[in-house]
Write an enzyme that holds these catalytic residues in place. Structure first.
Site, short mmCIF file in Angstrom:
data_model
loop_
_atom_site.label_atom_id
_atom_site.label_comp_id
_atom_site.label_asym_id
_atom_site.label_seq_id
_atom_site.Cartn_x
_atom_site.Cartn_y
_atom_site.Cartn_z
CE LYS A 62 11.60 5.50 7.20
NZ LYS A 62 11.55 4.53 6.08
N GLY A 117 8.77 -0.21 6.57
CA GLY A 117 9.04 0.53 7.80
C GLY A 117 7.81 0.63 8.68
NE ARG A 172 -0.29 0.01 5.00
CZ ARG A 172 -0.83 0.13 6.20
NH1 ARG A 172 -2.13 0.25 6.32
NH2 ARG A 172 -0.07 0.13 7.29
N GLY A 173 0.24 2.39 -0.09
CA GLY A 173 0.92 3.68 0.04
C GLY A 173 2.04 3.92 -0.95
CE1 TYR A 217 9.10 6.27 9.61
CE2 TYR A 217 9.44 8.65 9.58
CZ TYR A 217 9.12 7.48 8.93
OH TYR A 217 8.81 7.50 7.59
#
Length: 234
Positions: free
Chosen positions: A144, A77, A12-13, A140
């Site tokens: 990243k 992620g 998705r996304g 997060y």
């Protein structure tokens, strides 16, 4: 020329948009997922990237049907957003294990095959927050940001073998996940973007397609921010 492409976490996304862009370009596209397979047209392989044996099995399945992975997009992620004083150690380490250590695991397997062929493309999907920070997302953002340093080190290691390694840092993107925040919140976030709107998933996908294309054969170790100008100057 059709290539064997693997996009992790692409059910998705942004991940799905990237997979769709490669599919439209004529590539043989495989995706990994944890709960929901991608739509028809892709080789969907179940995989938890925190489990090394899952990754080995996923790569074997991809290679059996599509051949050795020539393009790896490490996108999988998770988030566990909390302020530091309420963030448990598990909240912190689980995000790093998935987002950063998981990327290490898939890149290591892909690189082994690419080194033998003396060619390949590796792309890590980071985040604009890695460049400017974000309150409530220290875990997060750390994961990243770590991808950027990891990618640059790999770029130096793998360049003599004809393999490029780059990082794509998307900003706020119009996906179902973001829309759960509600229209008013999303409008407020969009107002903070210099271009005054959210990114469309296909805009992120086109950037990914370029960075792994023959046209980008002399680009490695770079970070491309597709964020409407949010991280300019960082």
């Amino acid at each position: 020329m059709s290539r064997s492409v693997l996009v992790t976490g692409a059910s998705r996304g942004i991940g799905l948009a990237i997979a769709q862009a490669y599919h439209a370009a004529g590539d043989r596209v495989a995706i990994t997922y944890r709960s929901t397979p991608a739509p028809d047209g892709f080789l969907s392989v179940p995989c938890d990237i925190t489990q090394p044996d899952h990754i080995e099995t996923a790569f074997a399945a991809v290679e059996e049907q599509h051949g050795p992975v020539e393009v790896l997009v490490s996108n999988a992620g998770i988030t566990r957003d909390k302020l530091l004083l309420t963030m448990s150690e598990d909240d912190f380490t689980s995000v790093l294990d998935t987002n950063l250590t998981g990327a290490y695991r898939v890149a290591k397997l892909a690189a082994r095959r690419m080194i033998r062929r003396r060619e390949g493309r590796i792309l890590f999907i980071s985040s604009a927050s890695a460049l400017y920070g974000q309150a409530g997302q220290s875990n997060y953002t750390a994961s990243k940001a770590g991808l950027i340093g990891f990618a640059r080190s790999l770029a130096r290691e793998l360049a003599p073998r004809g393999i490029t390694v780059n990082t794509l840092s998307p900003g706020l993107t119009d996906t179902a996940m973001l829309n759960t925040l509600g229209a008013e919140k999303v409008e407020g976030l969009a107002a903070q973007v210099p271009l005054g709107r959210l990114a469309r998933p296909e805009e992120i996908a086109r950037a990914a397609l370029f960075l792994t294309s023959p046209d980008a054969g002399y680009i490695t170790g770079q970070v491309l921010a597709v964020d409407g100008g949010v991280s300019m100057g960082h």
